[in-house]
Write a protein that holds these residues in place. Structure first.
Motif, PDB file in Angstrom:
ATOM      1  N   THR A 134      -4.719  41.197  -0.288  1.00 55.77           N
ATOM      2  CA  THR A 134      -5.048  41.271  -1.572  1.00 55.77           C
ATOM      3  C   THR A 134      -3.972  41.075  -2.683  1.00 55.77           C
ATOM      4  O   THR A 134      -2.952  41.452  -2.325  1.00 55.77           O
ATOM      5  N   ASN A 135      -4.167  40.745  -3.895  1.00 52.55           N
ATOM      6  CA  ASN A 135      -3.305  40.742  -5.012  1.00 52.55           C
ATOM      7  C   ASN A 135      -1.900  40.090  -4.851  1.00 52.55           C
ATOM      8  O   ASN A 135      -0.902  40.906  -4.830  1.00 52.55           O
ATOM      9  N   GLY A 136      -2.084  38.798  -4.525  1.00 51.31           N
ATOM     10  CA  GLY A 136      -0.713  38.029  -4.403  1.00 51.31           C
ATOM     11  C   GLY A 136      -0.973  36.734  -4.084  1.00 51.31           C
ATOM     12  O   GLY A 136      -2.131  36.273  -4.023  1.00 51.31           O
ATOM     13  N   MET A 137       0.047  35.930  -3.867  1.00 47.14           N
ATOM     14  CA  MET A 137      -0.043  34.487  -3.315  1.00 47.14           C
ATOM     15  C   MET A 137       0.548  34.621  -1.765  1.00 47.14           C
ATOM     16  O   MET A 137       1.487  35.141  -1.230  1.00 47.14           O
ATOM     17  N   PHE A 138      -0.338  34.048  -1.133  1.00 49.26           N
ATOM     18  CA  PHE A 138      -0.045  33.825   0.498  1.00 49.26           C
ATOM     19  C   PHE A 138      -0.244  32.635   1.131  1.00 49.26           C
ATOM     20  O   PHE A 138      -0.918  31.774   0.743  1.00 49.26           O
ATOM     21  N   ARG A 139       0.831  32.624   2.173  1.00 48.53           N
ATOM     22  CA  ARG A 139       0.965  31.236   2.614  1.00 48.53           C
ATOM     23  C   ARG A 139       0.410  31.012   3.915  1.00 48.53           C
ATOM     24  O   ARG A 139       0.316  31.831   4.939  1.00 48.53           O
ATOM     25  N   VAL A 140      -0.479  29.986   3.944  1.00 50.51           N
ATOM     26  CA  VAL A 140      -1.379  29.786   4.927  1.00 50.51           C
ATOM     27  C   VAL A 140      -0.310  29.078   6.194  1.00 50.51           C
ATOM     28  O   VAL A 140       0.129  27.939   6.118  1.00 50.51           O
ATOM     29  N   GLY A 141      -0.354  29.747   7.467  1.00 55.41           N
ATOM     30  CA  GLY A 141       0.256  29.353   8.419  1.00 55.41           C
ATOM     31  C   GLY A 141       1.427  30.413   8.715  1.00 55.41           C
ATOM     32  O   GLY A 141       2.096  30.264   9.840  1.00 55.41           O
ATOM     33  N   LYS A 142       1.890  31.450   7.680  1.00 51.63           N
ATOM     34  CA  LYS A 142       2.739  32.355   8.010  1.00 51.63           C
ATOM     35  C   LYS A 142       1.941  33.719   7.689  1.00 51.63           C
ATOM     36  O   LYS A 142       2.219  34.624   8.544  1.00 51.63           O
ATOM     37  N   ASP A 143       1.593  34.010   6.245  1.00 50.76           N
ATOM     38  CA  ASP A 143       0.579  35.219   6.136  1.00 50.76           C
ATOM     39  C   ASP A 143      -0.856  35.171   6.535  1.00 50.76           C
ATOM     40  O   ASP A 143      -1.338  36.306   6.878  1.00 50.76           O
ATOM     41  N   VAL A 144      -1.204  34.034   6.779  1.00 51.01           N
ATOM     42  CA  VAL A 144      -2.702  33.949   7.276  1.00 51.01           C
ATOM     43  C   VAL A 144      -2.879  32.590   8.068  1.00 51.01           C
ATOM     44  O   VAL A 144      -2.149  31.535   7.701  1.00 51.01           O
ATOM     45  N   GLU A 145      -3.262  32.770   9.278  1.00 51.05           N
ATOM     46  CA  GLU A 145      -3.503  31.403   9.908  1.00 51.05           C
ATOM     47  C   GLU A 145      -4.655  30.557   9.458  1.00 51.05           C
ATOM     48  O   GLU A 145      -5.637  30.954   8.588  1.00 51.05           O
ATOM     49  N   GLY A 197      -0.167  25.070   5.290  1.00 54.74           N
ATOM     50  CA  GLY A 197       0.885  24.618   4.293  1.00 54.74           C
ATOM     51  C   GLY A 197       0.045  25.127   3.175  1.00 54.74           C
ATOM     52  O   GLY A 197       0.876  25.052   1.747  1.00 54.74           O
ATOM     53  N   GLN A 198      -1.120  25.525   2.904  1.00 58.47           N
ATOM     54  CA  GLN A 198      -1.541  25.761   1.587  1.00 58.47           C
ATOM     55  C   GLN A 198      -1.150  27.109   1.086  1.00 58.47           C
ATOM     56  O   GLN A 198      -0.806  27.899   1.794  1.00 58.47           O
ATOM     57  N   TYR A 199      -1.347  27.544  -0.342  1.00 61.87           N
ATOM     58  CA  TYR A 199      -1.204  28.810  -0.661  1.00 61.87           C
ATOM     59  C   TYR A 199      -2.689  29.395  -1.431  1.00 61.87           C
ATOM     60  O   TYR A 199      -3.214  28.855  -2.129  1.00 61.87           O
ATOM     61  N   LEU A 200      -2.941  30.906  -0.980  1.00 62.24           N
ATOM     62  CA  LEU A 200      -4.001  31.246  -1.464  1.00 62.24           C
ATOM     63  C   LEU A 200      -3.547  32.332  -2.431  1.00 62.24           C
ATOM     64  O   LEU A 200      -2.824  33.033  -2.073  1.00 62.24           O
ATOM     65  N   LYS A 201      -4.045  32.539  -3.563  1.00 60.66           N
ATOM     66  CA  LYS A 201      -3.614  33.348  -4.612  1.00 60.66           C
ATOM     67  C   LYS A 201      -4.898  34.301  -4.916  1.00 60.66           C
ATOM     68  O   LYS A 201      -5.845  33.544  -5.187  1.00 60.66           O
ATOM     69  N   LEU A 202      -4.714  35.508  -4.840  1.00 60.38           N
ATOM     70  CA  LEU A 202      -5.664  36.406  -5.064  1.00 60.38           C
ATOM     71  C   LEU A 202      -5.688  37.432  -6.287  1.00 60.38           C
ATOM     72  O   LEU A 202      -4.389  37.904  -6.048  1.00 60.38           O
TER      73      LEU A 202
END
Length: 210
Positions: A134-145, A197-202
């Motif tokens: 929660t509360n941040g920008m997360f890297r798909v493939g690194k922080d979350v699969e 490779g995507q980035y998810l911002k919450l």
């Protein structure tokens, strides 16, 4: 059109975030400026000012962390220093931390946040082993699969809304800015599909269960 949507949603976030609960689940991660406080001397720390890419910092990807005690941090990436709207590449506000990518000749303005080289922070912003984010920008493939995930609202308030933005990359969009795939408010929960490779911002009222 995606650029305009991003700006509008950012403005809505800045206005509405005061009404969002900052309550978080005990299993959720909320990184902050506290994560980077130690005795290490970073090779690059920039804060509160305007900087030219290629002179004050090299082109590349960086992490911005909101300064301690501030409500939100913000940044602007532009092609020049005229202040004209046509020169804008990316402009956004964030509650905690976010990633950006800048190119040679661009200008970066920082307000109430500090820029670091991601690799120098080590595992301080590595969330690959966390169950919820929660509360941040997360890297798909690194922080979350990659895969399908459920976004949920942190607050117990029935009227609360969650918010997210999903970027395909940080530098392949309008004028070399971020390529926005989707950005929206939602009630209850929402299913989304994340790709490598995507980035998810919450925001602080939204979590993803891994």
């Amino acid at each position: 059109m995606k650029k305009i949507l991003s700006i509008i949603l950012c403005a809505m976030l800045c206005i509405s975030v005061t009404g969002c609960s900052s309550q978080s689940n005990s299993d959720s991660v909320q990184a902050s400026s506290e994560n980077v406080k130690d005795t290490k001397n970073y090779s690059l720390e920039l804060t509160n000012g305007t900087f030219k890419v290629g002179e004050d910092l090299d082109p590349g990807k960086y992490i911005l962390v909101k300064n301690e005690g501030e409500f939100m941090g913000s940044f602007d990436i532009t092609t020049d220093t005229t202040g004209d709207i046509e020169s804008s590449i990316d402009s956004n506000a964030f509650e905690n931390f976010t990633y950006i990518k800048v190119r040679k000749g661009q200008y970066l303005q920082l307000d109430k946040c500090t820029l670091y080289i991601p690799s120098e922070l080590g595992d301080k912003f590595d969330f690959s082993n966390e169950k919820e984010l929660t509360n941040g920008m997360f890297r798909v493939g690194k922080d979350v699969e990659p895969g399908e995930y459920k976004l949920e609202i942190v607050s117990d308030d029935d009227n609360a809304q969650g918010w997210y933005s999903l970027y395909n990359n940080l530098g392949g969009g309008y004028k070399g800015g971020p390529d926005l795939q989707d950005s929206d408010y939602f009630s209850g929960s929402k299913l989304i599909t994340l790709k490598e490779g995507q980035y998810l911002k919450l925001d602080s009222n939204t979590k993803v269960i891994k």
